[in-house]
Design an enzyme around this catalytic site. Structure first.
Site, PDB file in Angstrom:
ATOM      1  CG  ASP A  81      -0.219  -0.131   2.542  1.00 11.88           C
ATOM      2  OD1 ASP A  81       0.765  -0.899   2.619  1.00 11.88           O
ATOM      3  OD2 ASP A  81      -0.615   0.545   3.509  1.00 11.88           O
ATOM      4  CD  GLU A 138       3.332  -0.947   7.542  1.00  6.70           C
ATOM      5  OE1 GLU A 138       3.541  -0.966   8.775  1.00  6.70           O
ATOM      6  OE2 GLU A 138       3.489   0.089   6.883  1.00  6.70           O
TER       7      GLU A 138
HETATM    8 NI    NI Z   1       6.896   1.196   5.122  1.00  4.82          NI
END
Ligand code: NI
Length: 394
Positions: A81, A138
């Site tokens: 991401d 994340e």
């Molecule tokens: Ni990172």
């Protein structure tokens, strides 16, 4: 030498994976909304005839078996991401999506893991099974936990797990691997202050929440300074205050909101910070006749490497980078990483690979609007990841 052979083969695909990385960089996606990124990854894996599972909590798991698949399973994780921020770079592969940027190099992590997959698929002379994990969300959005809840460690026989993150303050050609602490625990602080609104010229009839917020900012800064052992790490940052109306210079508002974050490594330090915030915030507010409520949310635990797995990775890295280029004492980061949840499930390590070089664009730090992933890393990162798999069974 095996490490050299590995890197030479991966270097043949360097341009292809650089193009792949730059395409991801130009079209970044956020959180779990990764449809284009997922399609690109799945198309490449399918083209390489690699088995994949695309129903694991928004992530993708590619499975490559060696010559003795009953041996130990090893997982390698890359995050996919981007960040909700505006890119300031002007090169041709700069983000074409306004307000969205691969500012942490996750585009490069995907490219390194793809090149690793390519190599492993063509060189199956390892035992055990490699699980290549492409993780969503994340950046504070719970992607690791979503994959764990979707059965990542039940569906796949993973015995050990590794992740590799680029590191802009570490020179290119070096890799940092250490046992123990690497990245901090990250908690969210949300404070709601309730006062009484009124006329700015009649403050005695109001309870001013802005004055309470101001005292809280300084009070909260005393926690690290006065309540935490100076030999232990802790950061508390208040990063936002919202109160009042900027068009009303004569109105005392009735409420204020503050947001911030706490970063710690040890559970007892984390507990101490939370406890002091819980005690201080209502008490300070009560001193002014106001009320304040703390919502304290633990987002990511600290990322702590297993000592044996870190030593294992060090050996693999020494063959590839040279012993002198394996940095064993790089300062832990107060940044956070949700790979920590995976390390709570299985032994493993989080490695940081240096990407700083004399071309300035690769020297901006993570989450800076001038940041870019250093494509020179792709063959080295991929060879490091593949080396872990080959050594898994050696
Ligand atoms: Ni990172």
């Amino acid at each position: 030498m095996k490490a050299q052979k590995r890197i030479n083969q991966i270097k043949e695909w360097h341009q292809a994976y650089t193009d792949f990385r730059r395409d991801l960089h130009a079209y970044p996606e956020i959180g779990f909304d990764l449809s284009r990124t997922r399609e690109k990854i799945k198309a490449l894996l399918a083209g390489l005839k690699i088995d994949l599972h695309d129903d694991v909590g928004g992530g993708i798991v590619a499975v490559i078996s060696g010559n003795d698949p009953m041996m130990r399973g090893i997982a390698l994780r890359a995050d996919m991401d981007a960040l909700p921020m505006q890119e300031a770079n002007t090169f041709t592969h700069a983000s074409k999506i306004p307000g969205c940027m691969h500012g942490c190099g996750h585009d490069g992590h995907v490219a390194m893991l793809m090149a690793c997959a390519h190599y492993l698929q063509k060189n199956r002379d390892f035992s055990g099974t490699a699980y290549l994990i492409f993780q969503p969300a994340e950046e504070g959005k719970g992607g690791a936990m979503a994959m764990i809840k979707a059965g990542l460690f039940e569906r796949f026989a993973i015995d050990r797990i590794f992740a590799l993150h680029n590191w802009p303050t570490l020179p290119f050609g070096k890799i940092a691997i250490q046992p123990g602490r690497v990245m901090a625990a990250c908690d969210r602080i949300n404070i709601e202050i309730g006062g009484r609104g009124g006329h700015a010229a009649y403050p005695h009839l109001a309870i001013d929440p802005i004055l309470v917020a101001s005292h809280l900012v300084t009070g909260i800064q005393s926690i690290v300074a006065r309540n935490i052992d100076p030999y232990q790490e802790a950061v508390v940052s208040i990063c936002g205050i919202e109160a009042g109306n900027m068009d009303a210079m004569n109105v005392i508002p009735d409420k204020a909101r503050m947001i911030g974050t706490a970063r710690t490594f040890l559970p007892q330090v984390q507990d101490a910070v939370e406890k002091r915030l819980r005690e201080m915030i209502p008490a300070v507010a009560a001193g002014f006749g106001a009320e304040a409520k703390l919502d304290y949310e633990r987002i990511d635990p600290a990322t702590v490497n297993d000592a044996c797995q870190a030593a294992f990775a060090e050996k693999v890295a020494a063959e590839l980078f040279g012993t002198e280029n394996v940095v064993r004492d790089l300062q832990p980061s107060m940044g956070a990483e949700d790979f920590s949840y995976m390390l709570l499930q299985k032994p493993g390590a989080y490695l940081r690979i240096g990407q700083q070089n004399d071309r300035t664009r690769c020297n901006a730090f993570l989450h800076n609007d001038l940041y870019d992933f250093n494509d020179d890393l792709i063959p080295y990162g991929a060879a490091m990841l593949a080396g872990l798999v080959e050594a898994n069974s050696a």
